[in-house]
Design a protein around this motif. Sequence first.
Motif, PDB file in Angstrom:
ATOM      1  N   PRO A  77       6.012  22.360 -16.421  1.00 30.91           N
ATOM      2  CA  PRO A  77       5.637  21.114 -17.119  1.00 30.91           C
ATOM      3  C   PRO A  77       5.145  20.030 -16.152  1.00 30.91           C
ATOM      4  N   ASP A  78       5.664  20.027 -14.914  1.00 27.49           N
ATOM      5  CA  ASP A  78       5.216  18.997 -13.964  1.00 27.49           C
ATOM      6  C   ASP A  78       3.889  19.373 -13.283  1.00 27.49           C
ATOM      7  N   GLY A  79       3.327  20.503 -13.674  1.00 26.20           N
ATOM      8  CA  GLY A  79       2.004  20.866 -13.157  1.00 26.20           C
ATOM      9  C   GLY A  79       2.014  21.814 -11.966  1.00 26.20           C
ATOM     10  N   ASP A  80       3.192  22.133 -11.460  1.00 28.66           N
ATOM     11  CA  ASP A  80       3.269  23.061 -10.323  1.00 28.66           C
ATOM     12  C   ASP A  80       2.958  24.488 -10.769  1.00 28.66           C
ATOM     13  N   PRO A  81       2.182  25.213  -9.979  1.00 26.06           N
ATOM     14  CA  PRO A  81       1.898  26.612 -10.332  1.00 26.06           C
ATOM     15  C   PRO A  81       3.124  27.511 -10.151  1.00 26.06           C
ATOM     16  N   VAL A  82       3.251  28.536 -11.011  1.00 24.15           N
ATOM     17  CA  VAL A  82       4.338  29.516 -10.888  1.00 24.15           C
ATOM     18  C   VAL A  82       3.712  30.872 -10.571  1.00 24.15           C
ATOM     19  N   GLY A  83       4.177  31.458  -9.490  1.00 24.39           N
ATOM     20  CA  GLY A  83       3.622  32.741  -9.073  1.00 24.39           C
ATOM     21  C   GLY A  83       2.441  32.529  -8.153  1.00 24.39           C
ATOM     22  N   LYS A  84       1.815  33.646  -7.741  1.00 27.89           N
ATOM     23  CA  LYS A  84       0.694  33.493  -6.804  1.00 27.89           C
ATOM     24  C   LYS A  84      -0.624  33.298  -7.557  1.00 27.89           C
ATOM     25  N   ILE A  85      -1.599  32.792  -6.848  1.00 32.93           N
ATOM     26  CA  ILE A  85      -2.894  32.521  -7.472  1.00 32.93           C
ATOM     27  C   ILE A  85      -3.685  33.829  -7.622  1.00 32.93           C
ATOM     28  N   ILE A  86      -4.211  34.038  -8.814  1.00 30.74           N
ATOM     29  CA  ILE A  86      -4.970  35.264  -9.099  1.00 30.74           C
ATOM     30  C   ILE A  86      -6.391  35.121  -8.545  1.00 30.74           C
ATOM     31  N   THR A  87      -6.735  36.011  -7.651  1.00 28.29           N
ATOM     32  CA  THR A  87      -8.081  35.982  -7.065  1.00 28.29           C
ATOM     33  C   THR A  87      -8.982  36.977  -7.790  1.00 28.29           C
ATOM     34  N   GLN A  88     -10.273  36.796  -7.610  1.00 33.31           N
ATOM     35  CA  GLN A  88     -11.227  37.748  -8.202  1.00 33.31           C
ATOM     36  C   GLN A  88     -10.986  39.146  -7.619  1.00 33.31           C
ATOM     37  N   GLU A  89     -10.615  39.184  -6.377  1.00 33.43           N
ATOM     38  CA  GLU A  89     -10.344  40.465  -5.720  1.00 33.43           C
ATOM     39  C   GLU A  89      -9.193  41.203  -6.406  1.00 33.43           C
ATOM     40  N   LEU A  90      -8.161  40.448  -6.762  1.00 31.19           N
ATOM     41  CA  LEU A  90      -6.998  41.027  -7.450  1.00 31.19           C
ATOM     42  C   LEU A  90      -7.404  41.585  -8.823  1.00 31.19           C
ATOM     43  N   ILE A  91      -8.262  40.841  -9.504  1.00 31.99           N
ATOM     44  CA  ILE A  91      -8.747  41.271 -10.823  1.00 31.99           C
ATOM     45  C   ILE A  91      -9.587  42.549 -10.683  1.00 31.99           C
ATOM     46  N   ASP A  92     -10.461  42.567  -9.668  1.00 34.42           N
ATOM     47  CA  ASP A  92     -11.300  43.750  -9.435  1.00 34.42           C
ATOM     48  C   ASP A  92     -10.455  44.974  -9.106  1.00 34.42           C
ATOM     49  N   GLU A  93      -9.405  44.747  -8.335  1.00 30.89           N
ATOM     50  CA  GLU A  93      -8.492  45.854  -7.981  1.00 30.89           C
ATOM     51  C   GLU A  93      -7.797  46.404  -9.222  1.00 30.89           C
ATOM     52  N   ALA A  94      -7.330  45.490 -10.071  1.00 30.06           N
ATOM     53  CA  ALA A  94      -6.636  45.902 -11.305  1.00 30.06           C
ATOM     54  C   ALA A  94      -7.586  46.679 -12.213  1.00 30.06           C
ATOM     55  N   LYS A  95      -8.839  46.247 -12.241  1.00 27.86           N
ATOM     56  CA  LYS A  95      -9.832  46.929 -13.073  1.00 27.86           C
ATOM     57  C   LYS A  95     -10.118  48.335 -12.534  1.00 27.86           C
ATOM     58  N   ALA A  96     -10.247  48.430 -11.225  1.00 32.51           N
ATOM     59  CA  ALA A  96     -10.508  49.737 -10.603  1.00 32.51           C
ATOM     60  C   ALA A  96      -9.357  50.702 -10.863  1.00 32.51           C
ATOM     61  N   LYS A  97      -8.137  50.180 -10.776  1.00 32.44           N
ATOM     62  CA  LYS A  97      -6.938  51.000 -11.015  1.00 32.44           C
ATOM     63  C   LYS A  97      -6.917  51.494 -12.465  1.00 32.44           C
ATOM     64  N   MET A  98      -7.254  50.589 -13.392  1.00 36.29           N
ATOM     65  CA  MET A  98      -7.289  50.952 -14.810  1.00 36.29           C
ATOM     66  C   MET A  98      -8.334  52.043 -15.057  1.00 36.29           C
ATOM     67  N   GLU A  99      -9.501  51.886 -14.441  1.00 35.71           N
ATOM     68  CA  GLU A  99     -10.573  52.870 -14.636  1.00 35.71           C
ATOM     69  C   GLU A  99     -10.209  54.222 -14.017  1.00 35.71           C
ATOM     70  N   GLU A 100      -9.495  54.157 -12.912  1.00 34.87           N
ATOM     71  CA  GLU A 100      -9.022  55.379 -12.258  1.00 34.87           C
ATOM     72  C   GLU A 100      -8.056  56.136 -13.188  1.00 34.87           C
ATOM     73  N   GLU A 101      -7.141  55.390 -13.809  1.00 29.02           N
ATOM     74  CA  GLU A 101      -6.181  56.020 -14.725  1.00 29.02           C
ATOM     75  C   GLU A 101      -6.867  56.517 -16.000  1.00 29.02           C
ATOM     76  N   ALA A 102      -7.861  55.773 -16.463  1.00 30.40           N
ATOM     77  CA  ALA A 102      -8.598  56.194 -17.671  1.00 30.40           C
ATOM     78  C   ALA A 102      -9.256  57.551 -17.429  1.00 30.40           C
ATOM     79  N   ALA A 103      -9.772  57.736 -16.213  1.00 30.43           N
ATOM     80  CA  ALA A 103     -10.461  58.990 -15.886  1.00 30.43           C
ATOM     81  C   ALA A 103      -9.486  60.167 -15.827  1.00 30.43           C
ATOM     82  N   LYS A 104      -8.194  59.873 -15.609  1.00 28.56           N
ATOM     83  CA  LYS A 104      -7.191  60.951 -15.521  1.00 28.56           C
ATOM     84  C   LYS A 104      -6.625  61.358 -16.875  1.00 28.56           C
TER      85      LYS A 104
END
Length: 183
Positions: A77-104
């Motif tokens: 509520p005071d505006g402080d972030p909780v957890g780490k900041i999500i980077t585009q790199e992190l999103i791309d990694e998650a997408k690649a992992k999902m696509e890897e599992e989809a192929a299996k």
Amino acid sequence: MRDDLDKQLCEKYPLIFRDRHANMQVTAMCWGIGVGDGWYNIIDVLCGHLYNEYWSTKSRYDSIKDKVDQPTYGFKPDGDPVGKIITQELIDEAKAKMEEEAAKVPVASQVKEKFGGLRFYVNAATDKHYNYISFAESMSYRTCEECGAPGKRYTDGWHTTLCDIHAAMNGREEQYESDEGDE
Ligand SMILES: [Zn+2]
């Protein structure tokens, strides 16, 4: 299997049933899910297990994909972030992992009944996937193919797995009980 049940499975597990309407020269899936309605739950649970890793990587990706530069768990509520900041790199990694599992995720090439049991054939799968398939096929020998109630395999003339009620309705007589089908 009834058309609406067949359709439900294909819509819930499009990766597994991606060849459902493919050409008959490519797959036997064009004939549909060739078992009785009573095995719907067995196939549904099996497909859920075959989807497990894919679904968990997908939910991870979905939870961060629109949150670039935002903290993982939002803001206090005071505006402080909780957890780490999500980077585009992190999103791309998650997408690649999902696509890897989809192929299996295994693709079904034929689903049918044989000797009173479920046969769930796939193009390729991991050992873990084959274990799930084998478990599902074993359960079919104890499940009425007509209604899904506990059943046993009848072998008078032709092999069918039925509950007491459907066995009586079909005039079947028990000859011997067996947990496993003949290959
Ligand atoms: Zn039954």
